[in-house]
Enzyme design. Structure first.
Site, PDB file in Angstrom:
ATOM      1  CD  GLU A 195      15.325  -8.638 -12.503  1.00 16.28           C
ATOM      2  OE1 GLU A 195      15.839  -9.148 -13.952  1.00 16.28           O
ATOM      3  OE2 GLU A 195      14.485  -8.714 -12.403  1.00 16.28           O
ATOM      4  CG  ASP A 209      11.785 -15.730 -12.815  1.00 15.64           C
ATOM      5  OD1 ASP A 209      12.504 -16.420 -12.197  1.00 15.64           O
ATOM      6  OD2 ASP A 209      11.298 -15.119 -12.739  1.00 15.64           O
ATOM      7  CB  THR A 255      23.809 -17.579 -15.478  1.00 17.46           C
ATOM      8  OG1 THR A 255      23.332 -18.558 -14.881  1.00 17.46           O
ATOM      9  CG2 THR A 255      24.556 -17.786 -16.698  1.00 17.46           C
TER      10      THR A 255
HETATM   11  N1  SAM Z   1      19.778 -15.043 -15.426  1.00 19.03           N
HETATM   12  C1  SAM Z   1      20.137 -14.757 -14.808  1.00 19.03           C
HETATM   13  C2  SAM Z   1      20.881 -16.349 -14.418  1.00 19.03           C
HETATM   14  O1  SAM Z   1      21.347 -17.266 -15.164  1.00 19.03           O
HETATM   15  O2  SAM Z   1      22.257 -16.289 -13.539  1.00 19.03           O
HETATM   16  C3  SAM Z   1      19.648 -14.744 -13.204  1.00 19.03           C
HETATM   17  C4  SAM Z   1      18.061 -15.324 -13.542  1.00 19.03           C
HETATM   18  S1  SAM Z   1      16.767 -15.880 -12.835  1.00 19.03           S
HETATM   19  C5  SAM Z   1      16.484 -17.162 -11.765  1.00 19.03           C
HETATM   20  C6  SAM Z   1      16.015 -15.072 -13.831  1.00 19.03           C
HETATM   21  C7  SAM Z   1      15.594 -13.619 -13.444  1.00 19.03           C
HETATM   22  O3  SAM Z   1      14.602 -12.720 -14.737  1.00 19.03           O
HETATM   23  C8  SAM Z   1      14.754 -13.095 -12.216  1.00 19.03           C
HETATM   24  O4  SAM Z   1      15.579 -11.432 -11.590  1.00 19.03           O
HETATM   25  C9  SAM Z   1      13.761 -11.941 -12.886  1.00 19.03           C
HETATM   26  O5  SAM Z   1      12.984 -10.908 -12.064  1.00 19.03           O
HETATM   27  C10 SAM Z   1      13.849 -11.898 -13.150  1.00 19.03           C
HETATM   28  N2  SAM Z   1      12.634 -12.250 -14.363  1.00 19.03           N
HETATM   29  C11 SAM Z   1      11.720 -13.152 -14.985  1.00 19.03           C
HETATM   30  N3  SAM Z   1      10.966 -12.529 -15.636  1.00 19.03           N
HETATM   31  C12 SAM Z   1      10.630 -11.824 -16.220  1.00 19.03           C
HETATM   32  C13 SAM Z   1      10.526 -10.389 -17.174  1.00 19.03           C
HETATM   33  N4  SAM Z   1       9.257 -10.957 -17.675  1.00 19.03           N
HETATM   34  N5  SAM Z   1      11.411  -8.939 -17.293  1.00 19.03           N
HETATM   35  C14 SAM Z   1      12.565  -8.951 -17.058  1.00 19.03           C
HETATM   36  N6  SAM Z   1      13.361  -9.524 -16.271  1.00 19.03           N
HETATM   37  C15 SAM Z   1      12.214 -11.016 -15.972  1.00 19.03           C
END
Ligand code: SAM
Length: 217
Positions: free
Chosen positions: A68, A122, A197
């Protein structure tokens, strides 16, 4: 996930035993860190870690690593693990890393991972940000290095545009779909053993169909 600035989250993470603090010290050594030879899986962009904690509970002989980017989000996962620990239920087969997945090849050795999960990544809707999308060709090239030869990657999202983009990236990057659905919850076979999730629960409750692929190369 609008939790990016919780005061003290970096400090709390710095002290947590659930977090691997210098992950670049561990390429090729993750099994040593877990103290066993069990398969190694990573969720990239794990958010608050709900999926990973449930997977770890259901599969005690698999090691799970959650990655994360944001301290304030990771803090929520740590707090949940601390709660589980108090009732003696914290899974021993989970570790977290706070990092940007762009650097993932500095943290894992060649072919070290058995499986990678991307859940509700994202979307980065602007075209100029396409290479930041976790299922982009640029990221697939990184995963290609750290995933073992017969390893697989699973991706779920409710975002149709992101899913179309992700499917379009596969061929050029040398990956193929073993499974692909645009309505996971309506597919009894693919949905068997599905672990929801946090985002999946939220968006499927709103009526959004969930897209999923499982890919290999
Ligand atoms: N996977 C979880 C779910 O399905 O409930 C969280 C989804 S949330 C929309 C996307 C997560 O990915 C966020 O917490 C964001 O901070 C993390 N994230 C986005 N780009 C990332 C990167 N380059 N490296 C690590 N984490 C990342």
């Amino acid at each position: 996930m609008r939790l990016r600035n919780i005061t003290g989250s970096r400090e709390a993470i710095g002290e947590s035993r659930f977090v691997v603090h210098e992950p670049e010290q561990y390429p090729g050594k993750w099994r040593e860190l877990f103290g066993n030879e069990n398969p190694l899986c990573a969720e990239i962009g794990m958010g608050k870690g709900r999926f990973l904690m449930e997977m770890a509970k259901q599969h005690p002989s698999v090691n799970f690593i959650g990655i994360e980017k944001y301290s304030s989000v990771l803090l929520r996962a740590i707090q949940k693990m601390e709660e589980l620990e108090q009732s003696g239920q914290a899974p021993a087969n989970i570790k977290f890393i706070r990092m940007d997945a762009e650097d993932i090849t500095k943290v894992f050795g060649e072919g070290e991972l058995d499986r990678i999960y991307l859940n509700f990544s994202d979307p980065w809707p602007k075209e100029r940000h396409a290479k930041r999308r976790l299922p982009s060709g640029q990221f697939l090239a990184r995963y290609d290095r750290i995933l073992k030869k017969d390893g697989e990657l699973e991706f779920k999202t409710d975002n149709q545009e992101l899913f179309d983009f992700a499917v379009g990236e596969l061929e050029g990057a040398g990956w193929k779909a073993r499974e692909l659905t645009r309505d996971l919850h309506a597919d009894e076979r693919l949905c068997e053993g599905n672990v929801m999730t946090e985002y999946e629960e939220r968006f499927s409750k709103m009526g959004n169909p969930i897209c999923k692929y499982i890919i290999y190369r």
